[in-house]
Design a protein around this motif. Structure first.
Motif, PDB file in Angstrom:
ATOM      1  N   PRO A 207      19.397  50.491  41.138  1.00 49.61           N
ATOM      2  CA  PRO A 207      19.718  49.186  40.546  1.00 49.61           C
ATOM      3  C   PRO A 207      19.828  49.263  39.031  1.00 49.61           C
ATOM      4  CG  PRO A 207      17.440  49.240  41.333  1.00 49.61           C
ATOM      5  CD  PRO A 207      18.085  50.492  41.821  1.00 49.61           C
ATOM      6  N   MET A 208      20.674  48.404  38.470  1.00 46.62           N
ATOM      7  CA  MET A 208      20.948  48.392  37.043  1.00 46.62           C
ATOM      8  C   MET A 208      20.932  46.963  36.524  1.00 46.62           C
ATOM      9  SD  MET A 208      24.211  51.031  36.926  1.00 46.62           S
ATOM     10  CE  MET A 208      24.473  50.773  35.164  1.00 46.62           C
ATOM     11  N   VAL A 209      20.509  46.822  35.263  1.00 46.54           N
ATOM     12  CA  VAL A 209      20.656  45.557  34.552  1.00 46.54           C
ATOM     13  C   VAL A 209      21.341  45.856  33.231  1.00 46.54           C
ATOM     14  CG1 VAL A 209      18.291  45.739  33.630  1.00 46.54           C
ATOM     15  CG2 VAL A 209      19.514  43.553  33.539  1.00 46.54           C
ATOM     16  N   LEU A 210      22.361  45.054  32.910  1.00 45.98           N
ATOM     17  CA  LEU A 210      23.125  45.208  31.682  1.00 45.98           C
ATOM     18  C   LEU A 210      23.058  43.889  30.922  1.00 45.98           C
ATOM     19  CD1 LEU A 210      24.710  46.723  34.207  1.00 45.98           C
ATOM     20  CD2 LEU A 210      26.249  47.416  32.375  1.00 45.98           C
ATOM     21  N   VAL A 211      22.734  43.975  29.633  1.00 48.57           N
ATOM     22  CA  VAL A 211      22.609  42.777  28.808  1.00 48.57           C
ATOM     23  C   VAL A 211      23.468  42.953  27.566  1.00 48.57           C
ATOM     24  CG1 VAL A 211      21.050  41.234  27.567  1.00 48.57           C
ATOM     25  CG2 VAL A 211      20.244  42.432  29.622  1.00 48.57           C
ATOM     26  N   GLY A 212      24.416  42.033  27.370  1.00 49.30           N
ATOM     27  CA  GLY A 212      25.292  42.092  26.204  1.00 49.30           C
ATOM     28  C   GLY A 212      25.208  40.822  25.387  1.00 49.30           C
ATOM     29  N   GLY A 213      25.211  40.969  24.077  1.00 48.76           N
ATOM     30  CA  GLY A 213      25.236  39.835  23.183  1.00 48.76           C
ATOM     31  C   GLY A 213      26.586  39.739  22.506  1.00 48.76           C
ATOM     32  N   GLY A 214      27.291  38.609  22.643  1.00 47.10           N
ATOM     33  CA  GLY A 214      28.609  38.454  22.032  1.00 47.10           C
ATOM     34  C   GLY A 214      29.585  39.482  22.554  1.00 47.10           C
ATOM     35  N   THR A 215      30.303  40.155  21.631  1.00 50.29           N
ATOM     36  CA  THR A 215      31.245  41.191  22.051  1.00 50.29           C
ATOM     37  C   THR A 215      30.543  42.497  22.413  1.00 50.29           C
ATOM     38  OG1 THR A 215      31.652  41.699  19.709  1.00 50.29           O
ATOM     39  CG2 THR A 215      33.243  40.254  20.822  1.00 50.29           C
ATOM     40  N   GLY A 216      29.210  42.490  22.391  1.00 55.35           N
ATOM     41  CA  GLY A 216      28.468  43.603  22.985  1.00 55.35           C
ATOM     42  C   GLY A 216      28.705  43.688  24.481  1.00 55.35           C
ATOM     43  N   LEU A 217      29.394  42.676  25.018  1.00 52.40           N
ATOM     44  CA  LEU A 217      29.788  42.721  26.430  1.00 52.40           C
ATOM     45  C   LEU A 217      30.811  43.825  26.701  1.00 52.40           C
ATOM     46  CD1 LEU A 217      29.695  41.226  29.226  1.00 52.40           C
ATOM     47  CD2 LEU A 217      31.636  39.874  28.400  1.00 52.40           C
ATOM     48  N   ALA A 218      31.628  44.165  25.691  1.00 51.48           N
ATOM     49  CA  ALA A 218      32.773  45.053  25.914  1.00 51.48           C
ATOM     50  C   ALA A 218      32.421  46.360  26.631  1.00 51.48           C
ATOM     51  CB  ALA A 218      33.482  45.337  24.592  1.00 51.48           C
ATOM     52  N   PRO A 219      31.510  47.182  26.111  1.00 53.17           N
ATOM     53  CA  PRO A 219      31.252  48.440  26.816  1.00 53.17           C
ATOM     54  C   PRO A 219      30.617  48.246  28.177  1.00 53.17           C
ATOM     55  CG  PRO A 219      29.631  48.112  25.091  1.00 53.17           C
ATOM     56  CD  PRO A 219      30.684  47.053  24.896  1.00 53.17           C
ATOM     57  N   LEU A 220      29.915  47.116  28.356  1.00 51.97           N
ATOM     58  CA  LEU A 220      29.268  46.854  29.636  1.00 51.97           C
ATOM     59  C   LEU A 220      30.290  46.587  30.737  1.00 51.97           C
ATOM     60  CD1 LEU A 220      26.316  44.587  28.451  1.00 51.97           C
ATOM     61  CD2 LEU A 220      26.444  47.088  28.551  1.00 51.97           C
ATOM     62  N   VAL A 221      31.467  46.090  30.353  1.00 43.79           N
ATOM     63  CA  VAL A 221      32.531  45.867  31.336  1.00 43.79           C
ATOM     64  C   VAL A 221      32.918  47.195  31.985  1.00 43.79           C
ATOM     65  CG1 VAL A 221      34.919  45.128  31.659  1.00 43.79           C
ATOM     66  CG2 VAL A 221      33.409  43.827  30.141  1.00 43.79           C
ATOM     67  N   GLY A 222      33.154  48.213  31.162  1.00 46.90           N
ATOM     68  CA  GLY A 222      33.510  49.518  31.701  1.00 46.90           C
ATOM     69  C   GLY A 222      32.370  50.168  32.454  1.00 46.90           C
ATOM     70  N   GLN A 235      22.788  47.296  43.441  1.00 45.13           N
ATOM     71  CA  GLN A 235      22.394  46.034  42.829  1.00 45.13           C
ATOM     72  C   GLN A 235      22.634  46.127  41.329  1.00 45.13           C
ATOM     73  OE1 GLN A 235      18.312  44.875  43.426  1.00 45.13           O
ATOM     74  NE2 GLN A 235      18.577  42.881  42.444  1.00 45.13           N
ATOM     75  N   LEU A 236      23.412  45.206  40.795  1.00 50.61           N
ATOM     76  CA  LEU A 236      23.748  45.250  39.374  1.00 50.61           C
ATOM     77  C   LEU A 236      23.785  43.835  38.817  1.00 50.61           C
ATOM     78  CD1 LEU A 236      26.361  47.581  37.705  1.00 50.61           C
ATOM     79  CD2 LEU A 236      26.125  45.209  36.963  1.00 50.61           C
ATOM     80  N   LEU A 237      22.949  43.580  37.814  1.00 46.81           N
ATOM     81  CA  LEU A 237      22.903  42.299  37.125  1.00 46.81           C
ATOM     82  C   LEU A 237      23.497  42.465  35.736  1.00 46.81           C
ATOM     83  CD1 LEU A 237      19.249  41.159  37.960  1.00 46.81           C
ATOM     84  CD2 LEU A 237      21.342  40.686  39.245  1.00 46.81           C
ATOM     85  N   LEU A 238      24.420  41.571  35.376  1.00 47.19           N
ATOM     86  CA  LEU A 238      25.049  41.601  34.058  1.00 47.19           C
ATOM     87  C   LEU A 238      24.829  40.255  33.382  1.00 47.19           C
ATOM     88  CD1 LEU A 238      26.871  42.706  31.832  1.00 47.19           C
ATOM     89  CD2 LEU A 238      28.851  42.131  33.247  1.00 47.19           C
ATOM     90  N   TYR A 239      24.108  40.279  32.236  1.00 52.96           N
ATOM     91  CA  TYR A 239      23.836  39.073  31.474  1.00 52.96           C
ATOM     92  C   TYR A 239      24.678  39.080  30.201  1.00 52.96           C
ATOM     93  CZ  TYR A 239      19.638  38.623  34.386  1.00 52.96           C
ATOM     94  OH  TYR A 239      18.764  38.510  35.442  1.00 52.96           O
ATOM     95  N   LEU A 257      34.768  40.510  40.503  1.00 50.36           N
ATOM     96  CA  LEU A 257      33.830  41.603  40.795  1.00 50.36           C
ATOM     97  C   LEU A 257      32.775  41.133  41.789  1.00 50.36           C
ATOM     98  CD1 LEU A 257      33.146  43.359  37.354  1.00 50.36           C
ATOM     99  CD2 LEU A 257      34.341  44.311  39.327  1.00 50.36           C
ATOM    100  N   ALA A 258      32.290  39.905  41.614  1.00 48.57           N
ATOM    101  CA  ALA A 258      31.265  39.387  42.521  1.00 48.57           C
ATOM    102  C   ALA A 258      31.796  39.234  43.943  1.00 48.57           C
ATOM    103  CB  ALA A 258      30.752  38.049  41.994  1.00 48.57           C
ATOM    104  N   GLU A 259      33.081  38.892  44.081  1.00 48.55           N
ATOM    105  CA  GLU A 259      33.681  38.801  45.408  1.00 48.55           C
ATOM    106  C   GLU A 259      33.812  40.173  46.069  1.00 48.55           C
ATOM    107  OE1 GLU A 259      37.388  36.799  45.273  1.00 48.55           O
ATOM    108  OE2 GLU A 259      36.544  34.873  44.643  1.00 48.55           O
ATOM    109  N   ARG A 260      34.088  41.190  45.244  1.00 53.85           N
ATOM    110  CA  ARG A 260      34.334  42.535  45.762  1.00 53.85           C
ATOM    111  C   ARG A 260      33.035  43.277  46.059  1.00 53.85           C
ATOM    112  NH1 ARG A 260      37.492  45.444  41.570  1.00 53.85           N
ATOM    113  NH2 ARG A 260      38.833  43.626  41.899  1.00 53.85           N
ATOM    114  N   TYR A 261      32.013  43.043  45.225  1.00 54.63           N
ATOM    115  CA  TYR A 261      30.765  43.787  45.360  1.00 54.63           C
ATOM    116  C   TYR A 261      29.629  42.808  45.651  1.00 54.63           C
ATOM    117  CZ  TYR A 261      33.625  47.375  43.139  1.00 54.63           C
ATOM    118  OH  TYR A 261      34.626  48.264  42.836  1.00 54.63           O
ATOM    119  N   PRO A 262      29.037  42.877  46.825  1.00 53.51           N
ATOM    120  CA  PRO A 262      28.086  41.845  47.267  1.00 53.51           C
ATOM    121  C   PRO A 262      26.791  41.774  46.460  1.00 53.51           C
ATOM    122  CG  PRO A 262      28.127  43.693  48.811  1.00 53.51           C
ATOM    123  CD  PRO A 262      29.259  43.899  47.859  1.00 53.51           C
ATOM    124  N   HIS A 263      26.421  42.855  45.774  1.00 56.26           N
ATOM    125  CA  HIS A 263      25.150  42.866  45.055  1.00 56.26           C
ATOM    126  C   HIS A 263      25.341  42.853  43.532  1.00 56.26           C
ATOM    127  CE1 HIS A 263      23.233  43.440  48.883  1.00 56.26           C
ATOM    128  NE2 HIS A 263      23.948  44.530  49.109  1.00 56.26           N
TER     129      HIS A 263
END
Length: 341
Positions: A207-222, A235-239, A257-263
């Protein structure tokens, strides 16, 4: 004039006006690196023999005592003699040589408040890992600015950047938001940074958790897309933490992404401008509310230093192993006396 730098037995040729980090990365010799501005200290190393010019190394990152003890910042130091440096140790990750690039601007579009998406087309593919970044050369200024890639590694000919406007910024207010347009040619270099996943063979799908602030979201997308492709049941949570709803973007992308990946779950969190449709507060607090234990998880943080520091504390509070916490600080260039990001 140039010098020979020996890094753990590897020979690297370094020009007198070239930083040690630049020379090593162009030669395919891995060295830890993150901000490349001298502010994070990630690339600090010990000089075993020889001398360096410390250049613009900040005293808060490299003290006088450390300099006297033979320490230096690879992203700022230049050789004045031949050098010997210890091996930085195996990175355990792919090493893609640093390259100079000339890209064509394909798109410049507003995606949120004072935020633009810039896509760059390359004539030749760029080898990189999801989560890394490139440097853009700001025309007419000699300045360079770092922007994370929102791409996965297979999206190697069209690069996606998310850019936040900064008032008076050399790269943003005076260039990207002032007149950058499709068809423009842009000079860049990359890839840079160690903010990326381990090799697929070492990824157990935990399981992973990713937290981005503002455009800190960019690398988390990839990172998120790569991690989910490897292990669709992960299981992957992205804030995403922002001031208000006007700062949110790519909501449809995350819904898909949420539709494609159930967790997979995407959680926008607003800190200053409440909206009934979204959670209020800070993303790290939302994580603490949602996850009673993060033992066995990995955590990924990207954004302003205070948010990253709060994230590290939150992850440790939920028993995440320190070695599983990965961070990328978005340090504004005005920390070095020049307003931009």
């Amino acid at each position: 004039m140039g010098f020979v730098v020996t890094v753990g037995g590897n020979r690297v040729d370094c020009a007198a006006d070239q930083t040690l980090l630049d020379a090593c990365l162009r030669a395919g010799v891995w060295m830890p690196n993150s901000c490349n501005q001298g502010t994070c200290g990630t690339c600090k190393f010990r000089v075993l023999s020889g001398e360096v010019d410390h250049g613009a190394s900040p005293l808060q990152t490299l003290t006088e005592e450390e300099r006297a003890a033979g320490l230096a910042l690879a992203c700022q130091a230049r050789p004045v003699t031949d050098l010997e440096m210890p091996s930085p140790g195996p990175s355990g990750r792919a090493v893609h040589p640093l390259r100079d690039l000339v890209a064509t601007v394909l798109e410049v579009s507003d995606i949120a408040r004072d935020t633009r998406r810039v896509t760059l087309g390359l004539a030749e593919p760029l080898a990189f890992e999801a989560g890394q970044y490139i440097e853009l050369v700001v025309p007419g200024s000699g300045e360079r600015r770092q922007y994370s890639l929102a791409n996965t590694a297979d999206e190697d000919k069209v690069l996606e950047l998310h850019v936040k406007r900064v008032a008076g910024g050399v790269a943003t207010d005076r260039w990207i938001f002032e007149g950058l347009a499709p068809g423009d040619r842009v000079e860049a270099s990359g890839p840079l940074g160690d903010f990326h996943l381990p090799p697929a063979a070492d990824d157990d799908g935990g399981p992973m958790v990713l937290v981005g602030g503002g455009t800190g979201l960019a690398p988390l997308v990839g990172l998120a897309r790569t991690a989910l492709r490897r292990h669709p049941e992960r299981q992957l949570l992205l804030y995403h933490g922002v001031r208000g709803a006007a700062d949110l973007y790519d909501l449809e992308r995350f819904a898909e992404l949420a539709e494609r990946y159930p967790h997979f779950r995407f959680e926008p969190v607003l800190s200053e401008e409440p909206d009934a449709a979204y959670r209020r507060g800070f993303p790290t607090d939302a994580f603490l509310e949602d996850v009673p234990s993060a033992r066995g998880w990995s955590g990924w943080l990207c954004g302003p230093p205070p948010m990253v520091q709060a994230g590290v504390k939150a992850f440790k509070r939920r028993r995440m192993a320190p070695r599983s916490i990965h961070r990328e600080n978005f340090t504004p260039a005005d920390a070095l006396g020049d307003p931009d990001t």
